[in-house]
Design a protein around this motif. Structure first.
Motif, short mmCIF file in Angstrom:
data_model
loop_
_atom_site.label_atom_id
_atom_site.label_comp_id
_atom_site.label_asym_id
_atom_site.label_seq_id
_atom_site.Cartn_x
_atom_site.Cartn_y
_atom_site.Cartn_z
N SER A 106 0.82 -1.21 0.00
CA SER A 106 0.00 0.00 0.00
C SER A 106 0.86 1.27 0.00
O SER A 106 2.00 1.27 0.46
N ALA A 107 0.28 2.33 -0.52
CA ALA A 107 0.98 3.61 -0.63
C ALA A 107 0.72 4.48 0.59
O ALA A 107 -0.33 4.40 1.22
N SER A 108 1.68 5.34 0.89
CA SER A 108 1.51 6.31 1.97
C SER A 108 1.38 7.74 1.44
O SER A 108 0.76 8.58 2.08
N GLN A 109 1.96 8.01 0.27
CA GLN A 109 1.86 9.34 -0.33
C GLN A 109 1.83 9.21 -1.86
O GLN A 109 2.46 8.32 -2.42
N VAL A 110 1.10 10.13 -2.49
CA VAL A 110 1.03 10.18 -3.94
C VAL A 110 1.17 11.63 -4.39
O VAL A 110 0.51 12.51 -3.84
N PHE A 111 2.04 11.86 -5.35
CA PHE A 111 2.22 13.19 -5.93
C PHE A 111 1.94 13.11 -7.43
O PHE A 111 2.35 12.15 -8.08
N ALA A 112 1.27 14.11 -7.96
CA ALA A 112 0.85 14.05 -9.36
C ALA A 112 1.25 15.32 -10.11
O ALA A 112 1.23 16.42 -9.56
N GLN A 113 1.60 15.13 -11.37
CA GLN A 113 1.85 16.24 -12.29
C GLN A 113 1.20 15.93 -13.61
O GLN A 113 1.24 14.79 -14.08
N GLY A 114 0.60 16.93 -14.23
CA GLY A 114 -0.01 16.75 -15.53
C GLY A 114 0.21 17.98 -16.40
O GLY A 114 0.46 19.08 -15.89
N GLU A 115 0.11 17.79 -17.72
CA GLU A 115 0.33 18.89 -18.64
C GLU A 115 -0.49 18.67 -19.90
O GLU A 115 -0.68 17.54 -20.35
N ARG A 116 -1.01 19.77 -20.44
CA ARG A 116 -1.67 19.74 -21.75
C ARG A 116 -0.66 20.18 -22.79
O ARG A 116 -0.17 21.30 -22.76
N LEU A 117 -0.37 19.28 -23.71
CA LEU A 117 0.63 19.59 -24.72
C LEU A 117 -0.02 19.90 -26.06
O LEU A 117 0.32 20.89 -26.71
N ARG A 118 -0.97 19.07 -26.49
CA ARG A 118 -1.55 19.28 -27.80
C ARG A 118 -3.00 18.83 -27.88
O ARG A 118 -3.63 18.95 -28.93
N THR A 119 -3.54 18.28 -26.82
CA THR A 119 -4.90 17.75 -26.87
C THR A 119 -5.93 18.85 -27.09
O THR A 119 -5.72 20.01 -26.72
N GLY A 120 -7.07 18.47 -27.68
CA GLY A 120 -8.18 19.39 -27.80
C GLY A 120 -9.10 19.37 -26.60
O GLY A 120 -10.04 20.15 -26.52
N ARG A 121 -8.82 18.48 -25.68
CA ARG A 121 -9.62 18.40 -24.45
C ARG A 121 -9.06 19.36 -23.40
O ARG A 121 -7.88 19.72 -23.43
N PRO A 122 -9.88 19.73 -22.41
CA PRO A 122 -9.39 20.59 -21.32
C PRO A 122 -8.68 19.81 -20.23
O PRO A 122 -8.42 20.35 -19.16
#
Length: 214
Positions: A106-122
């Protein structure tokens, strides 16, 4: 009041999903999402190598899943950042998350990063998840809709243990196979501080979407 086999996601709201699972637990029923398999053959083989070769604890891992798509907004839940956070990670890398939890616990911590590069979605078309496990292990999952190197949907994994490293689908010379017939190629590397050697290799045909009907 019956056992259920369903596709993912079986609910779009996390509170509704929790309520379904709590009711199933109270009734002693099963809610089984179609994939991944409860016994993925490649991960089962990794666990066997860890035991047979006395590799010690898994300490770190890195997983990647790549494809190249260009999507347009259509008003579906895929366009909602709250219901579809880090779309590539949770639409492609979800299989890697399952594998990592099985290997590390099981996990104790989660860190997330995301980026929009070229998608037409938001919503993001690239994402990475860093996971800290209660066992002390560290892992990352990277997934993108923006790369075509000929190995789309190839679920690669680099798994470092105390006394060796397991590679899944990380041989650049491996011929590409369509997803329906793809094979997981595993390699185990060990060493003694002075010499690095290839100890074992195996090619396994994963079977996705197997329903445990019984």
């Amino acid at each position: 009041g019956k056992d259920v086999i369903t596709t993912k996601p079986f609910e779009l709201d996390p509170r509704a999903a929790a309520a379904v699972l709590e009711e199933a637990q109270r009734l002693g029923r099963v809610v089984h999402v179609n994939s991944p398999s409860p016994q993925p053959p490649d991960v089962v083989r990794m666990e066997k190598w860890i035991r047979d070769y006395d590799l010690g604890r898994p300490v770190a891992a890195r997983s990647e899943m790549l494809t190249s798509v260009r999507e347009d907004a259509d008003g579906s839940w895929y366009d909602d950042p709250l219901r579809c956070p880090l779309a590539p990670v949770f639409r492609l890398g979800i299989y890697s998350i399952n594998d990592l939890v099985r290997l590390f616990g099981s996990a104790s911590q989660v860190f997330a990063q995301g980026e929009r590069l070229r998608t037409g979605r938001p919503t993001a078309d690239q994402g990475q998840l860093s996971i800290r496990f209660r066992s002390g292990g560290l892992a990352s999952v990277f997934a993108t809709f923006c790369c075509d190197d000929g190995d789309r949907y190839l679920n690669s994994l680099l798994l470092h243990c105390e006394r060796g490293t397991i590679y899944r689908n990380l041989d650049p010379a491996m011929p590409w196979r369509p997803p329906s017939g793809s094979a997981a190629r595993l390699s185990l590397v060990m060493g003694d501080g002075a010499q690095r050697r290839l100890v074992a290799t195996e090619e396994i045909a994963p079977r996705s979407g197997e329903y445990p009907w019984r």
